[in-house]
Design a protein around this motif. Sequence first.
Motif, PDB file in Angstrom:
ATOM      1  N   CYS A   1       2.641   1.687  -3.457  1.00  0.00           N
ATOM      2  CA  CYS A   1       1.712   2.181  -4.477  1.00  0.00           C
ATOM      3  C   CYS A   1       1.482   3.696  -4.318  1.00  0.00           C
ATOM      4  CB  CYS A   1       0.381   1.437  -4.378  1.00  0.00           C
ATOM      5  SG  CYS A   1       0.474  -0.271  -4.974  1.00  0.00           S
ATOM      6  N   SER A   2       1.393   4.154  -3.076  1.00  0.00           N
ATOM      7  CA  SER A   2       1.188   5.593  -2.833  1.00  0.00           C
ATOM      8  C   SER A   2       2.403   6.380  -3.281  1.00  0.00           C
ATOM      9  CB  SER A   2       0.908   5.827  -1.343  1.00  0.00           C
ATOM     10  OG  SER A   2      -0.263   5.145  -0.943  1.00  0.00           O
TER      11      SER A   2
ATOM     12  N   PHE B   1       0.839  -1.205   0.000  1.00  0.00           N
ATOM     13  CA  PHE B   1       0.000   0.000   0.000  1.00  0.00           C
ATOM     14  C   PHE B   1       0.873   1.254   0.000  1.00  0.00           C
ATOM     15  CE2 PHE B   1      -2.248   3.380   2.289  1.00  0.00           C
ATOM     16  CZ  PHE B   1      -3.409   3.482   1.540  1.00  0.00           C
ATOM     17  N   SER B   2       1.957   1.249   0.795  1.00  0.00           N
ATOM     18  CA  SER B   2       2.845   2.419   0.866  1.00  0.00           C
ATOM     19  C   SER B   2       3.578   2.625  -0.462  1.00  0.00           C
ATOM     20  CB  SER B   2       3.848   2.250   2.001  1.00  0.00           C
ATOM     21  OG  SER B   2       3.175   2.098   3.242  1.00  0.00           O
TER      22      SER B   2
ATOM     23  N   GLY C   1      -3.276   6.151  -7.183  1.00  0.00           N
ATOM     24  CA  GLY C   1      -4.305   6.787  -6.361  1.00  0.00           C
ATOM     25  C   GLY C   1      -4.662   5.960  -5.140  1.00  0.00           C
ATOM     26  N   ARG C   2      -5.395   6.629  -4.258  1.00  0.00           N
ATOM     27  CA  ARG C   2      -5.754   5.959  -2.996  1.00  0.00           C
ATOM     28  C   ARG C   2      -6.586   4.713  -3.250  1.00  0.00           C
ATOM     29  NH1 ARG C   2      -6.167   7.071   2.375  1.00  0.00           N
ATOM     30  NH2 ARG C   2      -7.903   6.121   3.488  1.00  0.00           N
ATOM     31  N   ASP C   3      -7.553   4.826  -4.152  1.00  0.00           N
ATOM     32  CA  ASP C   3      -8.404   3.667  -4.439  1.00  0.00           C
ATOM     33  C   ASP C   3      -7.598   2.543  -5.070  1.00  0.00           C
ATOM     34  OD1 ASP C   3     -10.548   5.041  -3.452  1.00  0.00           O
ATOM     35  OD2 ASP C   3     -11.305   5.672  -5.421  1.00  0.00           O
TER      36      ASP C   3
ATOM     37  N   SER D   1      -4.356   2.015  -4.671  1.00  0.00           N
ATOM     38  CA  SER D   1      -3.484   1.435  -3.639  1.00  0.00           C
ATOM     39  C   SER D   1      -4.252   0.473  -2.743  1.00  0.00           C
ATOM     40  CB  SER D   1      -2.869   2.555  -2.791  1.00  0.00           C
ATOM     41  OG  SER D   1      -2.082   3.412  -3.601  1.00  0.00           O
ATOM     42  N   ILE D   2      -5.463   0.849  -2.386  1.00  0.00           N
ATOM     43  CA  ILE D   2      -6.291  -0.021  -1.533  1.00  0.00           C
ATOM     44  C   ILE D   2      -6.638  -1.300  -2.276  1.00  0.00           C
ATOM     45  CG2 ILE D   2      -8.545  -0.244  -0.426  1.00  0.00           C
ATOM     46  CD1 ILE D   2      -8.375   2.727   0.264  1.00  0.00           C
ATOM     47  N   THR D   3      -6.918  -1.183  -3.581  1.00  0.00           N
ATOM     48  CA  THR D   3      -7.285  -2.361  -4.375  1.00  0.00           C
ATOM     49  C   THR D   3      -6.125  -3.344  -4.452  1.00  0.00           C
ATOM     50  OG1 THR D   3      -8.823  -1.044  -5.705  1.00  0.00           O
ATOM     51  CG2 THR D   3      -8.069  -3.155  -6.629  1.00  0.00           C
TER      52      THR D   3
END
Length: 355
Positions: free
Chosen positions: A44-45, A41-42, A50-52, A54-56
């Motif tokens: 990807c950010s 997650f980090s 994007g936030r979505d 990264s969460i995916t």
Amino acid sequence: MMAHPELDATADAPRAFTLGAYLRDNAVIIALGTLCVLGVFSMCSLLGVGRDGSITVAAFVLICLALMLAFDFARSVRFWQALEDAAASARDAHEMATLLPPAASLEAHATAGAIDRISSLANAELTQAQADAERYREYVELWIHETKTPIAAARLILDRMNGPDADALARELERMDNQVDQALYYARSTAVQKDYAIRRLSLAKAAREACKRQVRYLIEKQAIPSVDIPEDMEVLADEPWLVFMLGQVIANAAQYGASSIRFTAREEAPDAPHGRTVLEVRDDGCGISEADMPRIFDRGFTGSNGRTSGTATGMGLYLISLMCERLGLGIAVASEEGTGTRVIFTFPHDRDRLI
């Protein structure tokens, strides 16, 4: 094959391999996986996702990790439950290895290999223990036969002697001979191979022979035996073993104050498949206390009467019960303190027992 109560109890025990236990056992892996998800997650950010997005991606990695753990848990559960079932149902070390399912993982393969190795070692130890026991039994039998030679020689010398001292010495030699016989039959009763032959024999003849072998002791104790058994009544048993067992009953009765010892027999359901002959040996001795009754067949148990006399070994009834088990006979004792004792033998009519 003998059953082991402790293994039977295992079958009723709760399963030790649960989801909670699995998660605790894999806590380090779960923690590392969680760090990997957070790391993805980090990253990807940092890469501008994007936030979505990264969460995916992090969720996808988390799902993959969960699926891997679920698959490993299901596979492990199958093996460990099969292992518990095998441990609960196995009756000896060798059988344990044959009850395991095929190994589906390196851990299962290593476990199965270890169990197979332990089973082989256990079987080797058991074989060695049986061989040692057999050699010891052979030594005891040899010692007993060697001991009987000087006893027989002493009896020949006694035949040339007279007087009360000679009579007393003859009684002591008879006691010694009885104890030697007891040791001999105990050694034979614990042998792996059968050391008896079940044949048809006259019950009255066996009872009289047992009384004859105890005649000096009966005279000393002033106990009078009577055999009220039909001459044509036959039972299936091994004659030497049966005579020895009846001799133990006679000696016990005389030792504990009996003035009369009566042998009676009857047939029950002679024409039925479960037909049997019942032999009852009744005496009017001091009887057995109610507190001692549950333990009378225990090895070495002398009870209150034995402790009072100081000469009991606690082996007579134990040997009788052991021999009855080997011969497929029934044995029961009924007694009331102060009134006497009844020892009841049951002889099944089943001809398949003939050897």
